[in-house]
Design an enzyme around this catalytic site. Structure first.
Site, mmCIF file in Angstrom:
data_model
loop_
_atom_site.group_PDB
_atom_site.id
_atom_site.type_symbol
_atom_site.label_atom_id
_atom_site.label_comp_id
_atom_site.label_asym_id
_atom_site.label_seq_id
_atom_site.Cartn_x
_atom_site.Cartn_y
_atom_site.Cartn_z
ATOM 1 C CB THR A 1 -0.935 -0.018 1.229
ATOM 2 O OG1 THR A 1 -1.809 -1.139 1.085
ATOM 3 C CG2 THR A 1 -1.770 1.230 1.321
ATOM 4 C CB SER B 1 2.727 -7.940 1.158
ATOM 5 O OG SER B 1 1.670 -7.760 2.057
ATOM 6 C CB THR C 1 0.609 -3.592 6.302
ATOM 7 O OG1 THR C 1 -0.707 -3.556 5.746
ATOM 8 C CG2 THR C 1 1.271 -2.236 6.206
ATOM 9 C CG ASP C 2 -2.701 -7.219 3.486
ATOM 10 O OD1 ASP C 2 -3.057 -6.530 4.468
ATOM 11 O OD2 ASP C 2 -3.291 -7.200 2.390
HETATM 12 N N1 ASP Z 1 -2.693 -5.353 0.542
HETATM 13 C C1 ASP Z 1 -1.610 -4.468 0.954
HETATM 14 C C2 ASP Z 1 -0.318 -5.253 0.939
HETATM 15 O O1 ASP Z 1 -0.083 -6.010 1.841
HETATM 16 C C3 ASP Z 1 -1.907 -3.929 2.286
HETATM 17 C C4 ASP Z 1 -0.918 -2.947 2.806
HETATM 18 O O2 ASP Z 1 0.201 -2.811 2.356
HETATM 19 O O3 ASP Z 1 -1.281 -2.246 3.768
HETATM 20 O O4 ASP Z 1 0.455 -5.121 0.038
#
Ligand code: ASP
Length: 323
Positions: free
Chosen positions: A12, A57, A90-91
Site C-alpha cells: 500500500t 504483499s 502490511t498484509d
Molecule cells: N494489501 C496491501 C499489501 O499487503 C496492504 C498494505 O500494504 O497495507 O500489500
C-alpha cells in the site's frame, strides 16, 4: 553520512487509488519515485535504491521472500552499507520480518516499513513511516537490535510484532516485548532491547525453497477434510491455529493423528492473539508439539525453515521451546 540500502517491494505504501479511496488501490509507485516524493528524505542518508519486485504483499511467493532474504544477508555483509530499509505491504509484513529475524545474522539495523493508506490518500501514513524507518536504520542506537518494523511512530521487534487491526494506522503492535521504542519528532528513542538469543536461529545456508506447511484454523465442530487435504497435497507439516491454550477439536486431533502417522510434524498453536501455548502431558502420547511463544504464522515459518534444515521432531520441539 550513514549509507543505507532501500529495497522497495510494493504494498500500500507504493499504491495509489481513485480520489480519497483507502482500498481498491494498485501498486503503481517505484521506490525511487516514492523517495523523491518526500521532501528531505534523500538527504537523511546516502541512500541506494533497489526494486527486486513491486507487488501487493498478499501475493508474495516463498521464492520472492527467500530472494529478498538472500539480498538482505548479502547487504548485511557489505562494508559499504550501514543499514537496510525494506518497504513492504502490511498484509504479510510480519511474515517476511519474522523470516528475516530467523535467517539473517547481523548487528546492522534492518527495518521493514509499510503504510495502511495508499500514497494517494489524504493523510497518507507512508511518507512519515518511511522517513521514520530511514531515521531508525541510520541511528547508531538501532545497531544490534535485530530486525525491526517502523510503523506509526513506533519501532517494533520482528520477533514479536503482528498486525492487529485491519485498517487503522496503528495496526501493528506486539505483546510484551514487541514495542522497543519510538521515533518522536525525528528522534529515535528506545525503551528496551530485544532478546537476541532467537535471532538467526535458522540461517538461510543456500536454501532455494521451503517445504510446504499448512495452517489449519480450528473451531467448534470443525471438519476433518482440511487435514486429509494437507496430507494429500504433500505438506510436510501442519500448524493448527487451535483454540485457547492450543486445544484441539476432536476432528483436529484425529486429523493430526493421521498426519503424524504419515510422517508430518504437527504443531499446536492458538488463534487467540496473546499468550503462549504450553506443553501438555498428552503431547508425549499424541506426538503433537506446542508452539510456545509463536503465533500460527510464526510457527509455520519456523517449521518450514526447521524442516529445510533437516531437523527431526525432537529437535523441532526443542527449537520451538527456545524461539
Ligand atoms: N494489501 C496491501 C499489501 O499487503 C496492504 C498494505 O500494504 O497495507 O500489500
Amino acid at each position: 553520512m550513514r549509507r543505507l540500502l532501500l529495497i522497495g517491494t510494493g504494498g500500500t505504501i507504493a499504491a495509489t487509488a481513485d480520489a480519497h479511496r483507502l482500498t481498491d488501490y494498485q501498486v503503481t509507485e517505484g521506490i525511487e519515485s516514492m523517495l523523491a516524493a518526500i521532501p528531505g528524505a534523500r538527504s537523511l542518508a546516502d541512500i541506494r535504491c533497489e526494486q527486486p519486485f513491486n507487488v501487493d504483499s498478499r501475493a508474495l511467493r516463498t521464492a520472492q521472500v527467500l530472494q529478498l532474504a538472500r539480498r538482505v544477508h548479502q547487504a548485511a555483509q557489505d562494508d559499504t552499507l550501514d543499514g537496510i530499509v525494506i518497504t513492504h505491504g502490511t498484509d504479510s509484513l510480519e511474515e517476511t520480518a519474522f523470516l528475516l529475524h530467523l535467517t539473517v545474522r547481523t548487528a546492522k539495523p534492518i527495518v521493514l516499513v509499510g503504510a495502511m493508506r495508499p500514497a494517494s490518500a489524504p493523510s497518507a501514513d507512508g511518507p512519515l513511516n518511511l522517513i521514520n524507518a530511514l531515521l531508525t536504520a541510520r541511528d547508531p542506537s538501532s545497531v544490534g537490535r535485530g530486525v525491526l518494523i517502523a510503523m506509526n511512530d513506533r519501532i517494533l521487534t520482528a520477533r514479536h510484532a503482528s498486525k492487529g487491526h485491519t485498517t487503522r494506522v496503528d495496526a501493528f503492535g506486539g505483546d510484551g516485548q514487541g514495542v522497543l521504542g519510538a521515533v518522536c519528532d525525528g528522534q529515535v528513542r528506545y525503551q528496551q532491547h530485544p532478546d537476541p538469543s532467537t535471532a538467526a536461529a535458522l540461517p538461510l545456508s543456500g536454501l532455494r525453497s521451503l517445504p510446504a506447511v499448512d495452517i489449519i484454523h480450528d473451531y467448534q465442530d470443525a471438519p476433518l477434510h482440511p487435514y486429509q487435504a494437507a496430507i494429500q497435497a504433500g505438506a510436510r507439516g501442519i500448524v493448527v491455529a487451535g483454540m485457547g491454550n492450543g486445544s484441539l477439536s476432536p476432528a483436529a486431533g484425529r486429523g493430526c493423528a493421521q498426519a503424524l502417522r504419515k510422517g508430518l510434524i504437527c504443531v499446536r498453536a492458538s488463534h487467540v492473539p496473546r499468550g503462549p501455548v504450553t506443553d501438555k502431558a498428552s503431547d508425549a502420547d499424541t506426538g503433537l508439539l506446542a508452539a510456545h511463544d509463536l503465533n500460527p504464522l510464526q510457527a509455520r515459518i519456523a517449521l518450514r525453515l526447521a524442516l529445510a534444515h533437516g531437523m527431526d521432531r525432537d529437535a523441532i520441539g526443542v527449537l520451538l521451546r527456545r524461539l
